[in-house]
Design a protein around this motif. Structure first.
Motif, PDB file in Angstrom:
ATOM      1  N   ILE A   1      -0.398   8.301   7.218  1.00 10.93           N
ATOM      2  CA  ILE A   1       0.916   8.994   7.237  1.00 10.93           C
ATOM      3  C   ILE A   1       0.439  10.055   5.868  1.00 10.93           C
ATOM      4  CG2 ILE A   1       2.537   7.799   7.625  1.00 10.93           C
ATOM      5  CD1 ILE A   1       3.264   7.159   4.418  1.00 10.93           C
ATOM      6  N   ALA A   2      -0.592   9.799   5.259  1.00  7.00           N
ATOM      7  CA  ALA A   2      -0.956  10.731   3.713  1.00  7.00           C
ATOM      8  C   ALA A   2      -1.408  12.103   4.301  1.00  7.00           C
ATOM      9  CB  ALA A   2      -1.449   9.808   2.837  1.00  7.00           C
ATOM     10  N   THR A   3      -1.512  13.282   4.479  1.00  2.00           N
ATOM     11  CA  THR A   3      -1.936  14.330   4.647  1.00  2.00           C
ATOM     12  C   THR A   3      -4.014  13.904   4.617  1.00  2.00           C
ATOM     13  OG1 THR A   3      -2.319  15.617   2.735  1.00  2.00           O
ATOM     14  CG2 THR A   3      -0.928  15.729   4.956  1.00  2.00           C
ATOM     15  N   ARG A   4      -3.729  13.622   3.061  1.00  2.49           N
ATOM     16  CA  ARG A   4      -5.525  13.154   2.245  1.00  2.49           C
ATOM     17  C   ARG A   4      -5.892  12.493   2.976  1.00  2.49           C
ATOM     18  NH1 ARG A   4      -2.727  15.860  -2.187  1.00  2.49           N
ATOM     19  NH2 ARG A   4      -4.093  17.780  -1.784  1.00  2.49           N
ATOM     20  N   GLY A   5      -5.070  10.682   3.255  1.00  2.00           N
ATOM     21  CA  GLY A   5      -5.559  10.087   4.195  1.00  2.00           C
ATOM     22  C   GLY A   5      -6.068   9.811   5.169  1.00  2.00           C
ATOM     23  N   LYS A   6      -5.840  10.599   6.300  1.00  2.00           N
ATOM     24  CA  LYS A   6      -5.686  11.393   7.211  1.00  2.00           C
ATOM     25  C   LYS A   6      -7.022  12.243   8.026  1.00  2.00           C
ATOM     26  CE  LYS A   6      -0.664  11.689   9.264  1.00  2.00           C
ATOM     27  NZ  LYS A   6       0.151  13.145   9.604  1.00  2.00           N
ATOM     28  N   GLN A   7      -7.313  12.652   6.392  1.00  2.00           N
ATOM     29  CA  GLN A   7      -8.102  13.880   6.656  1.00  2.00           C
ATOM     30  C   GLN A   7      -9.268  12.467   5.919  1.00  2.00           C
ATOM     31  OE1 GLN A   7      -8.148  16.595   2.857  1.00  2.00           O
ATOM     32  NE2 GLN A   7     -10.461  16.908   3.011  1.00  2.00           N
ATOM     33  N   ALA A   8      -9.719  11.918   5.508  1.00  2.00           N
ATOM     34  CA  ALA A   8     -10.463  10.520   5.385  1.00  2.00           C
ATOM     35  C   ALA A   8     -10.776   9.326   6.576  1.00  2.00           C
ATOM     36  CB  ALA A   8      -9.750   9.547   3.844  1.00  2.00           C
ATOM     37  N   GLY A   9      -9.308   9.749   6.908  1.00  2.00           N
ATOM     38  CA  GLY A   9      -8.772   8.485   8.409  1.00  2.00           C
ATOM     39  C   GLY A   9      -9.937   8.872   9.442  1.00  2.00           C
ATOM     40  N   GLU A  10     -10.111  10.523   9.512  1.00  3.21           N
ATOM     41  CA  GLU A  10     -11.420  10.819   9.883  1.00  3.21           C
ATOM     42  C   GLU A  10     -12.989  10.237   9.834  1.00  3.21           C
ATOM     43  OE1 GLU A  10     -11.216  15.511   9.929  1.00  3.21           O
ATOM     44  OE2 GLU A  10      -9.397  15.228  10.400  1.00  3.21           O
ATOM     45  N   VAL A  11     -12.971  10.204   9.313  1.00  2.00           N
ATOM     46  CA  VAL A  11     -14.616   9.101   9.116  1.00  2.00           C
ATOM     47  C   VAL A  11     -14.302   8.207   8.473  1.00  2.00           C
ATOM     48  CG1 VAL A  11     -15.735  11.304   8.601  1.00  2.00           C
ATOM     49  CG2 VAL A  11     -15.133   9.516   6.588  1.00  2.00           C
ATOM     50  N   ILE A  12     -13.322   7.203   8.898  1.00  2.00           N
ATOM     51  CA  ILE A  12     -13.138   5.775   8.247  1.00  2.00           C
ATOM     52  C   ILE A  12     -12.825   4.715   9.009  1.00  2.00           C
ATOM     53  CG2 ILE A  12     -12.292   4.098   7.292  1.00  2.00           C
ATOM     54  CD1 ILE A  12     -11.370   5.956   5.075  1.00  2.00           C
ATOM     55  N   THR A  13     -14.177   3.724   9.643  1.00  2.00           N
ATOM     56  CA  THR A  13     -14.059   3.629  10.616  1.00  2.00           C
ATOM     57  C   THR A  13     -13.113   1.390  10.629  1.00  2.00           C
ATOM     58  OG1 THR A  13     -16.151   2.393  10.590  1.00  2.00           O
ATOM     59  CG2 THR A  13     -15.956   4.291  11.498  1.00  2.00           C
ATOM     60  N   GLY A  14     -13.451   1.323   9.530  1.00  2.00           N
ATOM     61  CA  GLY A  14     -12.467   0.142   9.412  1.00  2.00           C
ATOM     62  C   GLY A  14     -12.502  -0.153   7.727  1.00  2.00           C
ATOM     63  N   ILE A  15     -11.101  -1.012   7.551  1.00  2.00           N
ATOM     64  CA  ILE A  15     -11.141  -1.037   5.933  1.00  2.00           C
ATOM     65  C   ILE A  15     -10.416  -2.888   6.289  1.00  2.00           C
ATOM     66  CG2 ILE A  15      -9.617  -1.389   3.877  1.00  2.00           C
ATOM     67  CD1 ILE A  15      -8.199   1.582   4.854  1.00  2.00           C
ATOM     68  N   THR A  16     -11.050  -3.302   5.171  1.00  2.00           N
ATOM     69  CA  THR A  16     -11.067  -4.887   5.235  1.00  2.00           C
ATOM     70  C   THR A  16     -11.401  -5.747   4.245  1.00  2.00           C
ATOM     71  OG1 THR A  16     -14.117  -5.018   5.403  1.00  2.00           O
ATOM     72  CG2 THR A  16     -12.376  -5.073   8.112  1.00  2.00           C
ATOM     73  N   ALA A  17     -10.865  -6.614   3.678  1.00  2.00           N
ATOM     74  CA  ALA A  17     -10.788  -7.650   3.159  1.00  2.00           C
ATOM     75  C   ALA A  17     -11.951  -8.702   2.966  1.00  2.00           C
ATOM     76  CB  ALA A  17      -9.264  -8.301   3.019  1.00  2.00           C
ATOM     77  N   THR A  18     -12.902  -8.122   2.062  1.00  2.00           N
ATOM     78  CA  THR A  18     -13.725  -9.439   2.083  1.00  2.00           C
ATOM     79  C   THR A  18     -13.992 -10.717   1.360  1.00  2.00           C
ATOM     80  OG1 THR A  18     -15.507  -7.879   1.543  1.00  2.00           O
ATOM     81  CG2 THR A  18     -16.539  -9.367   1.470  1.00  2.00           C
ATOM     82  N   ASP A  19     -12.996 -10.525   0.642  1.00  2.00           N
ATOM     83  CA  ASP A  19     -12.000 -12.140   0.056  1.00  2.00           C
ATOM     84  C   ASP A  19     -10.791 -11.032  -0.849  1.00  2.00           C
ATOM     85  OD1 ASP A  19     -12.893 -10.816  -2.448  1.00  2.00           O
ATOM     86  OD2 ASP A  19     -15.463 -11.532  -2.386  1.00  2.00           O
ATOM     87  N   ASP A  20     -10.011 -11.990  -1.425  1.00  2.00           N
ATOM     88  CA  ASP A  20      -9.082 -11.720  -2.196  1.00  2.00           C
ATOM     89  C   ASP A  20      -9.178 -10.400  -3.166  1.00  2.00           C
ATOM     90  OD1 ASP A  20      -7.420 -13.343  -0.891  1.00  2.00           O
ATOM     91  OD2 ASP A  20      -6.909 -14.726  -2.195  1.00  2.00           O
TER      92      ASP A  20
END
Length: 510
Positions: A120-139
């Motif tokens: 939803i964020a304009t700058r988030g969408k900007q980064a989202g164009e190159v982000i392929t994954g966001i994961t929790a490696t651990d807590d």
């Protein structure tokens, strides 16, 4: 004698040190006069500075900016570990951090928040164009994977508008945001639209240790309460600054400096602060035609516009480069189209070439930032001299931030920005920011700039970005300007900054 707090530029805007001569006392309530009512309290959903100023007290990001405008950890436990190929960022998290509802932040909250940010964020969408994954490696660890190296990522994660705030995972599905629960030093107590936004101390806040460091470092909660009060009329803001009715008054017209200096508060000058910009709607309407945008660029006379807006050259400079000489990003290359006194005949020729048919050019502006309106009036005169028919749409700032999201409602909207430490934070660098500039030439220049990690090489590549901006005119930078605020002599610990903040602030007379 009144003291002037001056924020000067070195290689980037630098912060003044907090005056530590007074004993720091706990308690007290301050009232902060702002330019108006924020359109939202969801900092992901808006790039408005006013939203960021208020909500940075409620919500926090993984990183923020230190006194030298370098990224520094906030909710992260350290800067990310970046893989050798530049495509994997491993981010350690601080542990035991509580949200305002008492729950404890984990990697799951961060993942859900960042996914919402890219959605939803304009700058988030900007980064989202190159982000392929966001994961929790651990807590306590989050991993972000990219399709290619992307140098601005940490800066995008640090900014306080269109911000990558961390909220409880259960709230991350909300759009619009309904539960304003963050990890910040103050929590939302009450909002009465057009009257005040009341923030109170969050007693379970866990500050970083050490000393304050720009937006980073220790965030001490000396104040019991902060009230942000909308005062949209510039003349009224001057009046309350002179009378001392508020503890801090933001965004005063700079020509009121002498008047404020003789009153009950102290002037605060930030110099240079940033640039005003006319953003062009490249998506539809008149300005979808680059020839029309070039005609506007030729017609405008920044010297007269800045003089009308700021009154004295003490408070502005007429400069084409998007960054002043004190920044590593400074260059005059590609700026030949910027004419301080305008070129009416060139504008007429470009307008004829475009086959202009007399359709009104709609300028969307507000009087809450009075200098926006004054520039618009001068621009109108020069544009009409070049052959444009101009329609001025003057609205409340909250309405402007809403209307600019609809490309059917405007051709130009007027805004401004402080000089941002990372050019990719500029709104026009995003394809989804209002204006919707997205061309092959832009993508080639911006992608090369964003993929480069070497600072010296990035500075050279920004020259190419600036050249494309002047060639395709997605926005028109008018000049450089200083900003003015006012502060009570009984309020201490406030570090002058583009987005004023009031953790570490305290009152010396209660």
């Amino acid at each position: 004698m009144k003291k002037m707090a001056l924020l000067a530029a070195t290689s980037v805007i630098a912060f003044l040190s907090v005056n530590a001569a007074q004993a720091q006392t706990k308690g007290g309530v301050i009232d902060v006069a702002t330019i108006g009512e924020p359109p939202t309290l969801d900092p992901m959903a808006s790039t408005a500075d006013l939203v960021g100023i208020i909500t940075q007290h409620i919500f926090e990001t993984l990183y923020t900016f230190d006194a030298k405008w370098g990224a520094t950890p906030l909710l992260a436990a350290g800067l990310p570990a970046i893989s050798e190929d530049g495509k994997t960022y491993t981010i350690p998290l601080r542990t035991g951090i509580k949200f305002h509802d008492g729950s404890v932040m984990t990697a799951a909250d961060v993942v859900a928040s960042l996914e919402r940010w890219t959605r939803i964020a304009t700058r988030g969408k900007q980064a989202g164009e190159v982000i392929t994954g966001i994961t929790a490696t651990d807590d306590a660890t989050v991993t972000i994977t990219l399709s290619k190296p992307y140098a601005p990522l940490v800066a995008l994660l640090s900014l306080n508008n269109a911000a990558a705030i961390v909220i409880p995972a259960a709230n991350a599905a909300q759009d619009p945001l309904e539960s304003f629960i963050g990890t910040g030093p103050y929590k939302l107590q009450e909002r009465v639209p057009d009257q005040y936004i009341q923030l109170v101390r969050f007693d379970d806040y866990q500050s970083l240790g050490g000393e304050p460091n720009g937006y980073g470092g220790a965030r001490n909660q000396y104040l019991d309460e902060i009230r942000f009060v909308p005062v949209p009329d510039p003349s009224t803001r001057i009046g309350v600054a002179v009378s001392g009715q508020y503890d801090y008054v933001d965004q005063l017209p700079v020509e009121s400096f002498e008047q404020v200096s003789g009153g009950a508060t102290e002037p605060v000058v930030l110099a240079p602060f940033g640039w005003p910009v006319f953003m062009m709607n490249t998506k539809e309407g008149l300005n979808a035609d680059v020839r029309v945008r070039k005609a506007i660029q030729a017609a405008l006379a920044p010297e007269d516009m800045m003089l009308a807006a700021f009154g004295s050259p003490d408070f502005f400079s007429v400069e084409a480069a998007w960054y002043p000489e004190s920044f590593v990003w400074h260059s005059n290359e590609g700026t030949d189209a910027y004419k301080p006194t305008g070129d009416t005949e060139a504008a007429k020729a470009l307008l004829a070439e475009a086959g202009y048919d007399g359709t009104p050019l709609r300028i969307l502006t507000s009087r809450q930032y009075e200098f926006h309106y004054k520039m618009a009036l001068v621009a109108q005169a020069y544009l009409e001299a070049a052959g444009f028919k101009v329609q001025m749409d003057v609205v409340e700032w909250a309405t402007l931030t809403k209307n600019r999201a609809d490309p059917a409602l405007w051709d130009i909207y007027i805004t401004h920005s402080p000089f941002l430490p990372e050019p990719s934070l500029m709104g026009l660098m995003s394809d989804t920011s209002p204006g919707w500039w997205a061309t092959d030439a832009k993508h080639a220049a911006v992608e090369a700039f964003n993929a480069e990690s070497d600072p010296a090489r990035r500075a050279q590549l920004f020259v190419d970005v600036q050249k494309v901006i002047y060639d395709e005119v997605p926005g028109y930078k008018v000049g450089n300007f200083n900003a003015l605020a006012a502060q009570s002599p009984d309020l201490d610990g406030v570090t002058p900054a583009p987005w004023p903040y009031f953790w570490n602030a305290y009152v010396t007379a209660q």
